[in-house]
Scaffold this motif. Structure first.
Motif, PDB file in Angstrom:
ATOM      1  N   ARG A 198     -71.252 -25.563  77.094  1.00  0.00           N
ATOM      2  CA  ARG A 198     -71.863 -25.832  78.389  1.00  0.00           C
ATOM      3  C   ARG A 198     -72.873 -26.971  78.297  1.00  0.00           C
ATOM      4  O   ARG A 198     -72.892 -27.884  79.146  1.00  0.00           O
ATOM      5  CB  ARG A 198     -72.549 -24.564  78.902  1.00  0.00           C
ATOM      6  CG  ARG A 198     -73.100 -24.706  80.321  1.00  0.00           C
ATOM      7  CD  ARG A 198     -73.697 -23.410  80.794  1.00  0.00           C
ATOM      8  NE  ARG A 198     -74.873 -23.055  80.005  1.00  0.00           N
ATOM      9  CZ  ARG A 198     -75.535 -21.902  80.149  1.00  0.00           C
ATOM     10  NH1 ARG A 198     -75.121 -20.996  81.013  1.00  0.00           N
ATOM     11  NH2 ARG A 198     -76.605 -21.653  79.408  1.00  0.00           N
ATOM     12  N   LEU A 199     -73.718 -26.958  77.248  1.00  0.00           N
ATOM     13  CA  LEU A 199     -74.706 -28.021  77.095  1.00  0.00           C
ATOM     14  C   LEU A 199     -74.044 -29.380  76.898  1.00  0.00           C
ATOM     15  O   LEU A 199     -74.475 -30.392  77.468  1.00  0.00           O
ATOM     16  CB  LEU A 199     -75.617 -27.712  75.897  1.00  0.00           C
ATOM     17  CG  LEU A 199     -76.599 -26.539  76.070  1.00  0.00           C
ATOM     18  CD1 LEU A 199     -77.427 -26.387  74.798  1.00  0.00           C
ATOM     19  CD2 LEU A 199     -77.502 -26.769  77.268  1.00  0.00           C
ATOM     20  N   THR A 200     -72.972 -29.406  76.081  1.00  0.00           N
ATOM     21  CA  THR A 200     -72.292 -30.671  75.822  1.00  0.00           C
ATOM     22  C   THR A 200     -71.614 -31.186  77.080  1.00  0.00           C
ATOM     23  O   THR A 200     -71.613 -32.396  77.357  1.00  0.00           O
ATOM     24  CB  THR A 200     -71.249 -30.482  74.696  1.00  0.00           C
ATOM     25  OG1 THR A 200     -71.884 -29.881  73.576  1.00  0.00           O
ATOM     26  CG2 THR A 200     -70.660 -31.818  74.282  1.00  0.00           C
ATOM     27  N   GLN A 202     -72.612 -30.636  80.131  1.00  0.00           N
ATOM     28  CA  GLN A 202     -73.677 -31.142  81.007  1.00  0.00           C
ATOM     29  C   GLN A 202     -74.132 -32.535  80.562  1.00  0.00           C
ATOM     30  O   GLN A 202     -74.372 -33.424  81.395  1.00  0.00           O
ATOM     31  CB  GLN A 202     -74.859 -30.171  80.993  1.00  0.00           C
ATOM     32  CG  GLN A 202     -74.584 -28.849  81.700  1.00  0.00           C
ATOM     33  CD  GLN A 202     -75.700 -27.834  81.517  1.00  0.00           C
ATOM     34  OE1 GLN A 202     -76.569 -28.011  80.663  1.00  0.00           O
ATOM     35  NE2 GLN A 202     -75.665 -26.761  82.298  1.00  0.00           N
ATOM     36  N   ALA A 203     -74.228 -32.721  79.238  1.00  0.00           N
ATOM     37  CA  ALA A 203     -74.628 -34.040  78.727  1.00  0.00           C
ATOM     38  C   ALA A 203     -73.596 -35.089  79.096  1.00  0.00           C
ATOM     39  O   ALA A 203     -73.934 -36.221  79.480  1.00  0.00           O
ATOM     40  CB  ALA A 203     -74.805 -33.967  77.206  1.00  0.00           C
ATOM     41  N   ALA A 205     -71.560 -35.066  81.641  1.00  0.00           N
ATOM     42  CA  ALA A 205     -71.639 -35.330  83.080  1.00  0.00           C
ATOM     43  C   ALA A 205     -72.796 -36.286  83.393  1.00  0.00           C
ATOM     44  O   ALA A 205     -72.673 -37.183  84.248  1.00  0.00           O
ATOM     45  CB  ALA A 205     -71.815 -34.017  83.842  1.00  0.00           C
ATOM     46  N   ALA A 206     -73.923 -36.116  82.689  1.00  0.00           N
ATOM     47  CA  ALA A 206     -75.078 -36.980  82.941  1.00  0.00           C
ATOM     48  C   ALA A 206     -74.841 -38.405  82.462  1.00  0.00           C
ATOM     49  O   ALA A 206     -75.463 -39.355  82.965  1.00  0.00           O
ATOM     50  CB  ALA A 206     -76.309 -36.390  82.246  1.00  0.00           C
TER      51      ALA A 206
END
Length: 376
Positions: A198-200, A202-203, A205-206
């Motif tokens: 999930r964190l990766t 999100q990164a 997407a940013a």
């Protein structure tokens, strides 16, 4: 039956020791039946363990070929002489079972039986089973001495069966605890992977708008993490799935698990079997667990693209080999560092059934785990 009191006593002693040494219920049942038939010089022997529905949970025979047993058909019900043996206190000795009013016949493929000796196996008020013998090999049928000897066997059989039941219940509890541990590990491992995923994501997407190249790298990482999470799930499901060892035996169970692992992993996993006969249940379980541990190491830690599992006959026993072409390791260095990759557990399993485990490995040379058991 024997060449005198000393040889007869030795035979009885050997039979009683054989019963006491077995830990698995099915092994105990088989040992009781074989011992009774040999000691009382009977052509046929059987032992039935009743269920609660008018039938038998287990029915073990000796003196009848497997083909003949299959042709006889389903397990018998509790009726006639069989039922009488389950509900009486002592032995029943008949010169011809076919003339007894309780006799209700038998299937077409059933062998002809005449003289008969049977008695229940009891633990206090509980009937654990009933032991039957038919067709004494020498003329005259079964004797009073045979009846006394069968009583002695039944007493020791009750002890051996009770101990085996306690052992199996203890083992079931251990298996249950192991499944709980694996479920907990599954939760932790997959939760950690999904959190990273999930964190990766999100990164990535940013970064899509301001740094597409970095975003692409992050998406590759997402794919890799997803693959690892899938591997964790497949491996855990394989380990948590109840083994069909009791129902199917070692070879079909091991073949099925290798087939699942071959589909679940990119590595090519194969299984070869050569001339294996049935082994004592404790040895089959130990071989299965060592194979699972060795496969886990090869597929999760060795970075192998080929793993070969071979089960071959060696004398009265068998030898299991699990070989991979992975990165290998120095067994001495691993032992010194305390990172044994399950080797201690595998050696304990092998030693616990009178077997031997050897490990051959070197950095860059792959790993071969070999376990030999003596049979029985």
């Amino acid at each position: 039956m024997d060449n005198g009191p000393r040889s007869g006593l030795a035979a009885v002693s050997t039979a009683l020791l054989a019963m006491s040494r077995r830990l698995e219920v099915r092994d105990v049942l088989r040992t009781i039946v074989v011992s009774a038939r040999e000691l009382l010089d009977a052509r046929y022997a059987a032992l039935g363990v009743p269920d609660d529905h008018g039938g038998f949970a287990q029915f073990v025979v000796d003196g009848i070929s497997e083909d003949q047993w299959r042709r006889i058909g389903p397990l018998p019900r509790q009726h006639g002489i069989l039922a009488a043996m389950l509900h009486r206190e002592g032995a029943e000795r008949l010169s011809d079972v076919r003339n007894d009013p309780r006799f209700e016949g038998w299937p077409a493929a059933h062998p002809e039986m005449s003289d008969f000796l049977g008695r229940p196996i009891r633990d206090g008020e509980e009937t654990l089973g009933a032991l039957f013998l038919a067709n004494k090999r020498v003329p005259g049928g079964f004797t009073e001495e045979d009846e006394e000897l069968l009583g002695l066997l039944a007493q020791h059989a009750a002890i051996a069966l009770t101990n085996a039941r306690l052992y199996e219940r203890s083992r079931e509890l251990t298996i249950s605890e192991e499944r709980s541990r694996l479920a907990h590990e599954l939760h932790d491992a997959v939760a950690q992977k999904l959190f990273s995923l999930r964190l990766t994501a999100q990164a990535a997407a940013a970064l899509v708008d301001r740094d597409p190249a970095r975003a692409k790298e992050e998406l590759h990482e997402v794919a890799a993490l997803a693959a690892e999470a899938a591997d964790e799930l497949r491996a855990a499901v394989t380990e948590l799935r109840p083994a069909g060892l009791d129902e199917d035996g070692l070879v079909p169970t091991l073949r099925g698990q290798v087939r699942v692992l071959d589909r679940a992993h990119t590595a090519h996993v194969t299984f070869t079997c050569d001339g294996i006969r049935a082994l004592p249940a404790s040895q089959e379980e130990a071989l299965l667990r060592v194979a699972q541990e060795a496969l886990h190491n090869a597929l999760r830690h060795a970075d192998a693209d080929r793993v070969e599992v071979v089960l071959a006959r060696r004398g009265p026993g068998a030898v299991l080999t699990v070989a991979d072409n992975g990165r290998g390791f120095d067994p001495r260095a691993v032992r010194a560092a305390g990172r044994h990759l399950g080797l201690v557990s595998m050696r304990d399993r092998a030693g616990g059934v009178g077997g031997r485990l050897t490990v051959h490995s070197a950095p860059g040379k792959g790993t071969t785990i070999e376990m030999e058991v003596p049979g029985g």
